[in-house]
Design a protein around this motif. Structure first.
Motif, PDB file in Angstrom:
ATOM      1  N   ASP A  27       0.991  -1.236   0.208  1.00 26.23           N
ATOM      2  CA  ASP A  27       0.057   0.036   0.002  1.00 26.23           C
ATOM      3  C   ASP A  27       0.917   1.211  -0.047  1.00 26.23           C
ATOM      4  OD1 ASP A  27      -2.331   1.761   0.116  1.00 26.23           O
ATOM      5  OD2 ASP A  27      -1.680   1.877   2.564  1.00 26.23           O
ATOM      6  N   PRO A  28       0.913   2.172  -1.122  1.00 22.37           N
ATOM      7  CA  PRO A  28       1.618   3.470  -1.360  1.00 22.37           C
ATOM      8  C   PRO A  28       1.575   4.072  -0.205  1.00 22.37           C
ATOM      9  CG  PRO A  28       0.618   2.489  -3.379  1.00 22.37           C
ATOM     10  CD  PRO A  28       0.151   2.050  -2.051  1.00 22.37           C
ATOM     11  N   GLY A  29       0.130   4.595   0.219  1.00 24.24           N
ATOM     12  CA  GLY A  29      -0.172   5.465   1.435  1.00 24.24           C
ATOM     13  C   GLY A  29       0.282   5.175   2.684  1.00 24.24           C
ATOM     14  N   SER A  30       0.332   3.961   3.076  1.00 24.11           N
ATOM     15  CA  SER A  30       1.048   3.635   4.452  1.00 24.11           C
ATOM     16  C   SER A  30       2.371   3.001   4.641  1.00 24.11           C
ATOM     17  CB  SER A  30       0.195   2.408   5.158  1.00 24.11           C
ATOM     18  OG  SER A  30       0.022   1.302   3.964  1.00 24.11           O
ATOM     19  N   THR A  31       3.126   2.526   3.257  1.00 20.76           N
ATOM     20  CA  THR A  31       4.190   1.937   3.132  1.00 20.76           C
ATOM     21  C   THR A  31       5.259   2.999   2.973  1.00 20.76           C
ATOM     22  OG1 THR A  31       3.460  -0.142   2.222  1.00 20.76           O
ATOM     23  CG2 THR A  31       5.797   0.164   2.024  1.00 20.76           C
ATOM     24  N   PHE A  32       5.136   4.059   2.247  1.00 26.05           N
ATOM     25  CA  PHE A  32       6.299   5.013   1.860  1.00 26.05           C
ATOM     26  C   PHE A  32       5.878   6.260   2.681  1.00 26.05           C
ATOM     27  CE2 PHE A  32       6.124   2.280  -1.939  1.00 26.05           C
ATOM     28  CZ  PHE A  32       7.076   1.610  -2.051  1.00 26.05           C
ATOM     29  N   THR A  33       7.313   6.818   2.924  1.00 29.25           N
ATOM     30  CA  THR A  33       7.094   8.094   3.610  1.00 29.25           C
ATOM     31  C   THR A  33       7.026   9.269   2.261  1.00 29.25           C
ATOM     32  OG1 THR A  33       9.358   8.462   3.020  1.00 29.25           O
ATOM     33  CG2 THR A  33       8.910   7.341   5.145  1.00 29.25           C
ATOM     34  N   LEU A  34       6.863  10.474   2.950  1.00 31.63           N
ATOM     35  CA  LEU A  34       6.661  11.512   1.811  1.00 31.63           C
ATOM     36  C   LEU A  34       7.728  11.488   0.742  1.00 31.63           C
ATOM     37  CD1 LEU A  34       5.158  14.281   1.188  1.00 31.63           C
ATOM     38  CD2 LEU A  34       6.705  15.444   2.654  1.00 31.63           C
ATOM     39  N   PHE A  35       9.087  11.297   1.205  1.00 28.32           N
ATOM     40  CA  PHE A  35       9.900  11.095   0.185  1.00 28.32           C
ATOM     41  C   PHE A  35       9.882  10.205  -0.978  1.00 28.32           C
ATOM     42  CE2 PHE A  35      13.976   9.317  -1.333  1.00 28.32           C
ATOM     43  CZ  PHE A  35      14.632  10.450  -2.072  1.00 28.32           C
ATOM     44  N   GLY A  36       9.555   9.013  -0.350  1.00 25.97           N
ATOM     45  CA  GLY A  36       9.052   7.846  -1.255  1.00 25.97           C
ATOM     46  C   GLY A  36       7.950   8.215  -2.260  1.00 25.97           C
ATOM     47  N   GLU A  37       6.915   8.969  -1.691  1.00 27.18           N
ATOM     48  CA  GLU A  37       5.614   9.422  -2.612  1.00 27.18           C
ATOM     49  C   GLU A  37       6.049  10.135  -3.465  1.00 27.18           C
ATOM     50  OE1 GLU A  37       2.450   8.337   1.389  1.00 27.18           O
ATOM     51  OE2 GLU A  37       2.720  10.370   0.325  1.00 27.18           O
ATOM     52  N   ILE A  38       7.139  11.042  -3.219  1.00 25.02           N
ATOM     53  CA  ILE A  38       7.446  12.105  -4.138  1.00 25.02           C
ATOM     54  C   ILE A  38       8.214  11.310  -5.343  1.00 25.02           C
ATOM     55  CG2 ILE A  38       9.139  14.123  -4.547  1.00 25.02           C
ATOM     56  CD1 ILE A  38       8.217  15.227  -1.918  1.00 25.02           C
ATOM     57  N   VAL A  39       8.873  10.448  -4.908  1.00 23.81           N
ATOM     58  CA  VAL A  39       9.636   9.551  -5.970  1.00 23.81           C
ATOM     59  C   VAL A  39       8.816   8.830  -6.893  1.00 23.81           C
ATOM     60  CG1 VAL A  39      11.161   7.535  -6.411  1.00 23.81           C
ATOM     61  CG2 VAL A  39      11.662   9.113  -4.640  1.00 23.81           C
ATOM     62  N   ILE A  40       7.958   8.311  -6.253  1.00 23.45           N
ATOM     63  CA  ILE A  40       6.513   7.636  -7.096  1.00 23.45           C
ATOM     64  C   ILE A  40       5.893   8.814  -8.100  1.00 23.45           C
ATOM     65  CG2 ILE A  40       4.549   6.427  -7.232  1.00 23.45           C
ATOM     66  CD1 ILE A  40       5.439   5.146  -4.445  1.00 23.45           C
ATOM     67  N   LEU A  41       5.922   9.853  -7.467  1.00 22.36           N
ATOM     68  CA  LEU A  41       4.991  10.846  -8.327  1.00 22.36           C
ATOM     69  C   LEU A  41       5.896  11.358  -9.322  1.00 22.36           C
ATOM     70  CD1 LEU A  41       2.568  12.867  -7.974  1.00 22.36           C
ATOM     71  CD2 LEU A  41       4.031  14.569  -6.987  1.00 22.36           C
ATOM     72  N   PHE A  42       7.311  11.481  -9.138  1.00 24.69           N
ATOM     73  CA  PHE A  42       8.253  11.889 -10.225  1.00 24.69           C
ATOM     74  C   PHE A  42       8.246  10.752 -11.405  1.00 24.69           C
ATOM     75  CE2 PHE A  42      12.558  11.550 -12.170  1.00 24.69           C
ATOM     76  CZ  PHE A  42      12.555  12.725 -12.638  1.00 24.69           C
ATOM     77  N   LEU A  43       8.469   9.597 -10.868  1.00 23.97           N
ATOM     78  CA  LEU A  43       8.367   8.341 -11.981  1.00 23.97           C
ATOM     79  C   LEU A  43       7.233   8.582 -12.715  1.00 23.97           C
ATOM     80  CD1 LEU A  43       9.627   5.382  -9.678  1.00 23.97           C
ATOM     81  CD2 LEU A  43      10.964   6.699 -11.634  1.00 23.97           C
ATOM     82  N   ILE A  44       5.821   8.663 -12.160  1.00 25.80           N
ATOM     83  CA  ILE A  44       4.596   8.685 -12.740  1.00 25.80           C
ATOM     84  C   ILE A  44       4.728   9.927 -13.990  1.00 25.80           C
ATOM     85  CG2 ILE A  44       2.028   9.309 -12.728  1.00 25.80           C
ATOM     86  CD1 ILE A  44       2.169   7.805  -9.971  1.00 25.80           C
ATOM     87  N   GLN A  45       4.929  10.935 -13.391  1.00 26.64           N
ATOM     88  CA  GLN A  45       5.053  12.299 -14.209  1.00 26.64           C
ATOM     89  C   GLN A  45       6.169  12.011 -15.641  1.00 26.64           C
ATOM     90  OE1 GLN A  45       3.345  14.632 -15.259  1.00 26.64           O
ATOM     91  NE2 GLN A  45       3.624  16.517 -14.089  1.00 26.64           N
ATOM     92  N   VAL A  46       7.398  11.671 -15.174  1.00 23.64           N
ATOM     93  CA  VAL A  46       8.344  11.371 -16.282  1.00 23.64           C
ATOM     94  C   VAL A  46       7.618  10.157 -17.184  1.00 23.64           C
ATOM     95  CG1 VAL A  46      10.570  10.803 -16.758  1.00 23.64           C
ATOM     96  CG2 VAL A  46      10.087  12.133 -15.140  1.00 23.64           C
ATOM     97  N   GLY A  47       7.469   9.286 -16.660  1.00 23.71           N
ATOM     98  CA  GLY A  47       6.946   7.889 -17.375  1.00 23.71           C
ATOM     99  C   GLY A  47       5.797   8.115 -18.220  1.00 23.71           C
ATOM    100  N   GLY A  48       4.806   9.119 -17.635  1.00 22.32           N
ATOM    101  CA  GLY A  48       3.625   9.415 -18.552  1.00 22.32           C
ATOM    102  C   GLY A  48       3.900  10.323 -19.572  1.00 22.32           C
ATOM    103  N   LEU A  49       4.435  11.451 -19.382  1.00 24.85           N
ATOM    104  CA  LEU A  49       4.763  12.368 -20.494  1.00 24.85           C
ATOM    105  C   LEU A  49       6.125  12.233 -21.395  1.00 24.85           C
ATOM    106  CD1 LEU A  49       4.228  15.962 -18.398  1.00 24.85           C
ATOM    107  CD2 LEU A  49       2.681  14.502 -19.712  1.00 24.85           C
ATOM    108  N   GLY A  50       6.900  10.962 -20.665  1.00 23.40           N
ATOM    109  CA  GLY A  50       8.017  10.589 -21.727  1.00 23.40           C
ATOM    110  C   GLY A  50       9.229  11.143 -20.948  1.00 23.40           C
ATOM    111  N   ILE A  51      10.255  10.117 -21.180  1.00 25.87           N
ATOM    112  CA  ILE A  51      11.704  10.614 -20.726  1.00 25.87           C
ATOM    113  C   ILE A  51      12.179  11.483 -21.622  1.00 25.87           C
ATOM    114  CG2 ILE A  51      13.947   9.754 -20.167  1.00 25.87           C
ATOM    115  CD1 ILE A  51      12.458   7.080 -19.767  1.00 25.87           C
ATOM    116  N   MET A  52      12.057  11.376 -23.020  1.00 32.22           N
ATOM    117  CA  MET A  52      12.718  12.102 -24.055  1.00 32.22           C
ATOM    118  C   MET A  52      12.151  13.472 -24.172  1.00 32.22           C
ATOM    119  SD  MET A  52      15.197  10.898 -25.338  1.00 32.22           S
ATOM    120  CE  MET A  52      15.186  12.165 -26.645  1.00 32.22           C
ATOM    121  N   SER A  53      10.778  13.926 -23.694  1.00 31.24           N
ATOM    122  CA  SER A  53      10.161  15.142 -23.556  1.00 31.24           C
ATOM    123  C   SER A  53      10.877  15.923 -22.721  1.00 31.24           C
ATOM    124  CB  SER A  53       8.650  14.834 -23.041  1.00 31.24           C
ATOM    125  OG  SER A  53       7.918  14.176 -24.131  1.00 31.24           O
ATOM    126  N   PHE A  54      11.340  15.329 -21.273  1.00 29.93           N
ATOM    127  CA  PHE A  54      11.997  16.091 -20.446  1.00 29.93           C
ATOM    128  C   PHE A  54      13.313  16.431 -21.023  1.00 29.93           C
ATOM    129  CE2 PHE A  54       8.383  14.501 -18.022  1.00 29.93           C
ATOM    130  CZ  PHE A  54       7.881  15.629 -17.075  1.00 29.93           C
TER     131      PHE A  54
END
Length: 447
Positions: free
Chosen positions: A69-96
Motif C-alpha cells: 500500500d503506497p499510502g502507508s508503506t512509503f514516506t513523503l520522500f518515497g511518495e514524491i519519488v513515485i510521483l516523479f516516476l509517474i510524471q516522467v513515465g507518462g509524459l515521456g523521458i525524451m520530452s523532459f
C-alpha cells in the motif's frame, strides 16, 4: 595490422536504433527509481528489493499495480519519488530531456528527433519538437487547473498541506493514467462525490485521448480542420465511454458487492467512473473483485484496447482497434480498400495495426500461461491481472498483493513491455529487410 584491426573491432561502439535507446532510457529510469525507493528514508519500515523494483516499474509505466500500500508503506520522500516516476513515465523521458536541452540553448539533432518520433509514435520527425513543447505546456497547465479544483474538495477535509499534496498526487496520477492512490481503498470512499468523479475522469480522458489530438484541437478552429486521427479519436472515445457506462450500469445494477447497495445517484456516478477508468487509468470507486464475470470480461476487453496513440495510456490503442474493425467490415462487404470518414487507410497502417494486435495477444497469452504455472488463482483473475499490466491500467482483483516472487517478476516484465509497446519491442530485435526482390503470387487456404 591484424592486431590493430582486432582492437578496432573490440572497441567499436555499439550502434543502437531509436527503439533500443528508448527502452534503455526507460530501464535506467526504473533502476534509479527502485534504488531511491529502497533507501531507508523512502519507507516507514523498509521494503524488499523486489517490492521497490515492482513499485518503480509500476509508477514509471503509469500502471498502478502495487504489492504494498503506497499510502502507508512509503514516506513523503518515497511518495514524491513515485510521483516523479509517474510524471516522467507518462509524459515521456525524451520530452523532459528535450526540455532541458532547449533550456540550455542547444540544438536538437536528427538522432534525437528520431527517438522523439518513436517515443511519441509519430509518422515523421517533422514538427516533433513543437509537439513536445505543446505537450509539456498543455499537460502542466491542465494539471495546475485540476489541482486547484481538487483542493477545493480536499483542503476542507484534510487541511491545507495534506489537502494540496493529495490534490497534486492524484492529479498527476489521473492525468498520466496511473491508478496510484494514497488511500487503501483507492477512491471508493468518493463513489458518489461529483467533484472527485468529474475532475479525475476528465483528467483520465484528457491524458488518454493523445497529445496530438489536444494540440490539433487547440490550433484548429473548425471540426473539418481537424486531422483524420483526431476526428476518429474523439468520436470513438465518446462512443466507447458511453457504451461502457451503460454496460456497467446494466450489468452491476443489482450486484450487492458493487452498485446494488448504493443509492440511485451513487449508482450513476459509480457506473460513469468505472466506464471511463478501465481503458487507461486504473482508479476505482467500487470493489473490482466483487464485480460480475460478464462485467470483468468486458473490462478486460477495454483494458486491452487501451487509450489513444501518443497518450499517457497503454493497450493496443483505440485507433489500432478501429482500423482492425474497419478492415474486417471492408472484407465482409467485399471491398478492396479500407475507408474511414471518406478517407482511404493505407495498407501499411492496416498491417501495422494487425502486427500490434498480434504481438500484444501473444504477449498476454505468454504472461497468462506463465502466471498460471506460478500462482494459485482462478483463470479469470490471472487473465485480468495480466491484461491490466499489459495495458498499464492498474486495476486488480486482489491478486497483486498475493503474487509469488516469480509472479511479481512476470508482471514486471509485462508492465515494462506493455509500456514500451509491442512494435518498439519488435523493432528493437528485428532487422529491416531492404531487399527489392518480388516473388510470384501464391495462394493459401484460410478460414
Amino acid at each position: 595490422m591484424k592486431v590493430e584491426k582486432r582492437r578496432a573491432f573490440l572497441y567499436e561502439p555499439i550502434q543502437l536504433n531509436p527503439p533500443q535507446i528508448l527502452a534503455l532510457l526507460f530501464l535506467v529510469l526504473v533502476l534509479a527509481g527502485a534504488l531511491l525507493l529502497k533507501l531507508p528514508i523512502a519507507s516507514e519500515k523498509g521494503v524488499s528489493w523486489i517490492d521497490a523494483f515492482f513499485t518503480a516499474v509500476s509508477a514509471a509505466t503509469v500502471t498502478g499495480l502495487v504489492t504494498v500500500d503506497p499510502g502507508s508503506t512509503f514516506t513523503l520522500f518515497g511518495e514524491i519519488v513515485i510521483l516523479f516516476l509517474i510524471q516522467v513515465g507518462g509524459l515521456g523521458i525524451m520530452s523532459f530531456a528535450v526540455l532541458v536541452v532547449l533550456m540550455l540553448g542547444k540544438r536538437i539533432g536528427i538522432k534525437q528527433r528520431l527517438i522523439m518520433q518513436e517515443a511519441l509514435n509519430q509518422p515523421s520527425i517533422g514538427g516533433v519538437i513543437r509537439l513536445v513543447r505543446n505537450l509539456l505546456v498543455f499537460s502542466l497547465s491542465i494539471e495546475a487547473v485540476a489541482v486547484i479544483l481538487l483542493s477545493f474538495r480536499w483542503v476542507p477535509d484534510l487541511g491545507w498541506g495534506k489537502g494540496i499534496y493529495y490534490s497534486i498526487f492524484h492529479t498527476v496520477a489521473a492525468y498520466n493514467n496511473a491508478g496510484f492512490g494514497l488511500w487503501p481503498d483507492n477512491l471508493v470512499r468518493y463513489v458518489g462525490d461529483p467533484t472527485v468523479n468529474l475532475v479525475i475522469t476528465l483528467l483520465i480522458i484528457t491524458g488518454g485521448i493523445g497529445f496530438t489530438v489536444l494540440v490539433d484541437l487547440w490550433y484548429s478552429k473548425k471540426w473539418k480542420e481537424l486531422s483524420l486521427h483526431s476526428r476518429i479519436m474523439i468520436w470513438s472515445t465518446l462512443f466507447v465511454n458511453v457504451v461502457s457506462i451503460l454496460v456497467f450500469y446494466a450489468f452491476e445494477y443489482n450486484n450487492p458487492h458493487t452498485l446494488g447497495h448504493l443509492s440511485l445517484g451513487e449508482k450513476i456516478w459509480a457506473a460513469y467512473f468505472q466506464g471511463i477508468s478501465p481503458r487507461t487509468a486504473g482508479f476505482n470507486t467500487i470493489d473490482i473483485a466483487g464485480m460480475r464475470q460478464d462485467s470483468l470480461l468486458f473490462m478486460i476487453m477495454l483494458m486491452f484496447i487501451g487509450a489513444g496513440s501518443a497518450s499517457t495510456g497503454g493497450g493496443i490503442k483505440l485507433t489500432t482497434f478501429i482500423v482492425i474493425i474497419f478492415a474486417v467490415l471492408t472484407f465482409l462487404r467485399g471491398k478492396n480498400e479500407v475507408t474511414v470518414l471518406k478517407r482511404t487507410i493505407r495498407t501499411g497502417i492496416i498491417l501495422r495495426a494487425l502486427a500490434i494486435a498480434t504481438i500484444s495477444m501473444l504477449l498476454v497469452f505468454t504472461g497468462v500461461m506463465l502466471l498460471a504455472m506460478t500462482e494459485k488463482a482462478p483463470f479469470l483473475t490471472i487473465l485480468f491481472e495480466v491484461v491490466s499490466a499489459f495495458g498499464t491500467v492498474g486495476l486488480s482483483m486482489g491478486l497483486t498483493f498475493k503474487l509469488t516472487l516469480i509472479g511479481k517478476i512476470i508482471i514486471i516484465c509485462v508492465m515494462f513491455l506493455g509500456k514500451i509497446g509491442p512494435l518498439t519491442l519488435a523493432f528493437s530485435i528485428a532487422r529491416p529487410d531492404k531487399s527489392n526482390i518480388r516473388y510470384p503470387d501464391g495462394d493459401l487456404f484460410t478460414g
